[in-house]
Design a protein around this motif. Structure first.
Motif, mmCIF file in Angstrom:
data_model
loop_
_atom_site.group_PDB
_atom_site.id
_atom_site.type_symbol
_atom_site.label_atom_id
_atom_site.label_comp_id
_atom_site.label_asym_id
_atom_site.label_seq_id
_atom_site.Cartn_x
_atom_site.Cartn_y
_atom_site.Cartn_z
ATOM 1 N N PRO A 147 17.868 -37.686 17.994
ATOM 2 C CA PRO A 147 18.608 -36.700 17.197
ATOM 3 C C PRO A 147 20.002 -36.466 17.776
ATOM 4 O O PRO A 147 20.172 -36.422 18.992
ATOM 5 C CB PRO A 147 17.741 -35.438 17.298
ATOM 6 C CG PRO A 147 16.372 -35.941 17.610
ATOM 7 C CD PRO A 147 16.576 -37.151 18.477
ATOM 8 N N ASN A 148 20.968 -36.300 16.897
ATOM 9 C CA ASN A 148 22.347 -36.133 17.361
ATOM 10 C C ASN A 148 22.580 -34.791 18.047
ATOM 11 O O ASN A 148 23.615 -34.594 18.677
ATOM 12 C CB ASN A 148 23.318 -36.299 16.184
ATOM 13 C CG ASN A 148 24.771 -36.351 16.619
ATOM 14 O OD1 ASN A 148 25.530 -35.425 16.370
ATOM 15 N ND2 ASN A 148 25.155 -37.426 17.304
ATOM 16 N N ASP A 149 21.621 -33.872 17.954
ATOM 17 C CA ASP A 149 21.802 -32.580 18.622
ATOM 18 C C ASP A 149 21.457 -32.657 20.104
ATOM 19 O O ASP A 149 21.600 -31.669 20.826
ATOM 20 C CB ASP A 149 20.994 -31.480 17.936
ATOM 21 C CG ASP A 149 19.483 -31.680 18.050
ATOM 22 O OD1 ASP A 149 19.034 -32.703 18.613
ATOM 23 O OD2 ASP A 149 18.738 -30.798 17.555
ATOM 24 N N ASN A 150 21.031 -33.823 20.589
ATOM 25 C CA ASN A 150 20.736 -33.977 22.004
ATOM 26 C C ASN A 150 21.963 -33.640 22.837
ATOM 27 O O ASN A 150 23.088 -34.050 22.518
ATOM 28 C CB ASN A 150 20.288 -35.415 22.286
ATOM 29 C CG ASN A 150 19.783 -35.594 23.712
ATOM 30 O OD1 ASN A 150 20.568 -35.652 24.659
ATOM 31 N ND2 ASN A 150 18.476 -35.686 23.865
ATOM 32 N N ALA A 151 21.761 -32.920 23.936
ATOM 33 C CA ALA A 151 22.880 -32.460 24.766
ATOM 34 C C ALA A 151 23.742 -33.610 25.272
ATOM 35 O O ALA A 151 24.960 -33.455 25.440
ATOM 36 C CB ALA A 151 22.351 -31.644 25.945
ATOM 37 N N SER B 133 23.426 -41.436 9.004
ATOM 38 C CA SER B 133 22.089 -41.118 9.512
ATOM 39 C C SER B 133 22.067 -40.899 11.025
ATOM 40 O O SER B 133 21.288 -40.090 11.537
ATOM 41 C CB SER B 133 21.112 -42.246 9.160
ATOM 42 O OG SER B 133 20.989 -42.402 7.767
ATOM 43 N N TYR B 134 22.895 -41.650 11.747
ATOM 44 C CA TYR B 134 22.931 -41.585 13.210
ATOM 45 C C TYR B 134 24.395 -41.418 13.633
ATOM 46 O O TYR B 134 25.039 -42.376 14.067
ATOM 47 C CB TYR B 134 22.345 -42.858 13.822
ATOM 48 C CG TYR B 134 20.966 -43.210 13.314
ATOM 49 C CD1 TYR B 134 19.826 -42.616 13.857
ATOM 50 C CD2 TYR B 134 20.803 -44.146 12.283
ATOM 51 C CE1 TYR B 134 18.558 -42.939 13.393
ATOM 52 C CE2 TYR B 134 19.534 -44.475 11.819
ATOM 53 C CZ TYR B 134 18.420 -43.868 12.368
ATOM 54 O OH TYR B 134 17.162 -44.190 11.907
ATOM 55 N N PHE B 135 24.876 -40.197 13.549
ATOM 56 C CA PHE B 135 26.305 -39.963 13.752
ATOM 57 C C PHE B 135 26.767 -40.404 15.138
ATOM 58 O O PHE B 135 27.927 -40.792 15.320
ATOM 59 C CB PHE B 135 26.636 -38.490 13.530
ATOM 60 C CG PHE B 135 28.094 -38.168 13.705
ATOM 61 C CD1 PHE B 135 29.046 -38.718 12.861
ATOM 62 C CD2 PHE B 135 28.530 -37.336 14.726
ATOM 63 C CE1 PHE B 135 30.403 -38.439 13.020
ATOM 64 C CE2 PHE B 135 29.882 -37.052 14.894
ATOM 65 C CZ PHE B 135 30.816 -37.599 14.042
ATOM 66 N N GLN B 136 25.873 -40.363 16.127
ATOM 67 C CA GLN B 136 26.264 -40.769 17.474
ATOM 68 C C GLN B 136 26.752 -42.213 17.534
ATOM 69 O O GLN B 136 27.472 -42.588 18.465
ATOM 70 C CB GLN B 136 25.111 -40.573 18.466
ATOM 71 C CG GLN B 136 23.841 -41.325 18.136
ATOM 72 C CD GLN B 136 22.897 -40.510 17.272
ATOM 73 O OE1 GLN B 136 23.314 -39.564 16.603
ATOM 74 N NE2 GLN B 136 21.612 -40.851 17.297
ATOM 75 N N THR B 137 26.376 -43.039 16.541
ATOM 76 C CA THR B 137 26.802 -44.435 16.555
ATOM 77 C C THR B 137 28.277 -44.610 16.233
ATOM 78 O O THR B 137 28.838 -45.678 16.477
ATOM 79 C CB THR B 137 25.976 -45.264 15.555
ATOM 80 O OG1 THR B 137 26.203 -44.776 14.228
ATOM 81 C CG2 THR B 137 24.490 -45.190 15.879
ATOM 82 N N CYS B 138 28.893 -43.583 15.666
ATOM 83 C CA CYS B 138 30.304 -43.732 15.286
ATOM 84 C C CYS B 138 31.173 -42.564 15.730
ATOM 85 O O CYS B 138 32.359 -42.525 15.397
ATOM 86 C CB CYS B 138 30.423 -43.916 13.765
ATOM 87 S SG CYS B 138 29.730 -42.561 12.787
#
Length: 420
Positions: free
Chosen positions: A74-78, A373-378
């Motif tokens: 999840p992108n909310d991970n610290a 879907s996976y904002f951390q990727t971009c």
């Protein structure tokens, strides 16, 4: 000599003097030495080090240090606060400062200063930045605070603005106006971004009020926890990763520019160079960046009047990347001070797509949806890279030692940096 340097020197002299007097008159020596001095970074992605790599574990709201959790977490991970060892706080020369604490978080908003980020939509699992600051204040004498706040708020965010303009360009490049374009969020506009698309006058007003309120709480907290009351707060604004116009080689490809329907070769060329955007979107984007500067300076000036004894410095970095923005040179992204837009394919696996050449609209749709879907990727896209944060560190060095209340950090044609 800056105030925080004077403070460090004064503290050292005070301890030495007290020890000498105690010895001379037979009194007990002081129980403990002065606490170590600290510089602290607070705010959002341009301060945390987003785009600079070398991300360090981040302690979450439960006190657990979170390392990289994998691309599908999840992108909310610290961890996705993306606190970088290359962030400008760590690159600056700060004489007299013994320890540095990066408490900023990518995506941070004014809300996150006094409240847990997870309490709002799309927030991360970290404690309020003021609570983290109080913990530092228990063991350190805080002499310098680097603050970057304003690009994300309840009205607009830098990420949503960048995503909007890039997606419009990509959709325009690969589809005709008559074709249905099914991103996860529905059809995407294909026209360039305008000023109103980025932020309205009402949104600017609300964002300024929201930011000012949050920083007011920060200054009040510093007054409570910093025993000697001596600390400089540097209000840094934002630099645009894109030029006022693209280098001429990116204007057209296969005799097609970006004012017509379907220009896939040009779309692929600009993506590879890191700047998938309409030329007509560039000036609105720069006016948006200038608006952020106005917001930050207004916040600083308002609070300087409310806290007349506070040491508050506005640091304008809007020209810090002059000559080294994405697609400002034909060799882009090589030599640029910002990270190019980079996406991953579905499922995300850590391999970035560096070329869209030869891909059809179905593949483009799938790749774009991975970012949704996976904002951390971009999320690194269009943020300062490690070299960019090195430059911003030089900007901070100047702001930490200046006697002025407002300074501009400018990159010259030869790459040299001046702060004046």
């Amino acid at each position: 000599m800056s105030r925080f340097r004077r403070t460090a020197l004064a503290a050292a002299l005070a301890v030495a003097t007290a020890a000498s007097l105690s010895t001379a008159v037979g009194l007990p020596a002081p129980a403990s030495a002065a606490p170590p001095t600290a510089a602290v970074a607070l705010g959002d992605s341009f301060i945390s080090g987003e785009g600079a790599g070398a991300y360090t574990p981040v302690v979450d709201a439960n006190g657990v240090a979170q390392g990289f959790p994998g691309w599908t977490a999840p992108n909310d991970n610290a961890f996705f606060c993306h606190r970088s060892a290359n962030a400008s706080l760590h690159r600056a020369s700060l004489p007299g400062i013994q320890d540095r604490f990066n408490l900023a978080c990518s995506g941070g908003q004014p809300h996150d200063i006094a409240a847990a980020s997870s309490a709002r939509a799309k927030g991360r699992q970290v404690a309020a930045q003021l609570d983290q600051l109080r913990a530092v204040g228990q063991t350190h004498d805080i002499d310098l605070v680097l603050l970057g706040l304003g690009s994300n708020n309840s009205s607009f965010t830098f990420g949503s603005v960048a995503e909007k303009c890039a997606n419009r360009f990509i959709a325009d490049a690969w589809t005709g106006w008559w074709e249905f374009w099914a991103y996860l969020g529905g059809p995407v506009e294909q026209k360039p971004c305008s000023d109103a698309d980025l932020a309205t006058a009402a949104q600017w007003s609300a964002a300024t009020a929201e930011t000012t309120s949050a920083v007011r709480q920060l200054l009040a907290t510093l007054r409570e926890i910093d025993a000697d009351g001596q600390h400089r707060v540097v209000f840094q604004d934002y630099t645009n990763p894109l030029p006022f116009d693209l280098e001429s080689r990116f204007h057209e490809e296969d005799s097609r520019d970006d004012t017509r329907d379907k220009f896939r070769a040009l779309g692929a060329e600009r993506y590879a160079a890191g700047c998938p955007i309409h030329r007509a979107s560039l000036l609105p984007g720069h006016r948006f960046s200038q608006g952020l500067g106005t917001l930050v300076k207004s916040t600083r000036d308002t609070l300087a009047a409310e806290f007349p004894g506070a040491d508050l410095v506005y640091l304008n970095v809007q020209r810090a990347f002059d000559g080294a923005r994405l697609c400002e040179s034909g060799t882009s992204p090589a030599g640029a001070l910002a990270t190019p837009i980079r996406l991953q394919d579905n499922p995300p696996n850590g391999v970035f797509v560096t070329s869209l050449a030869g891909k059809d609209k179905i593949a483009i749709q799938r790749i774009a949806n991975t970012c949704v879907s996976y904002f951390q990727t971009c999320q690194e896209s269009w943020h300062p890279n490690a070299a960019g944060h090195q430059v911003l560190g030089q900007c901070l060095t100047g702001a930490a030692s200046t006697g002025a209340r407002s300074v501009a950090c400018v990159r010259a044609g030869d790459g040299s940096i001046t702060v004046s």
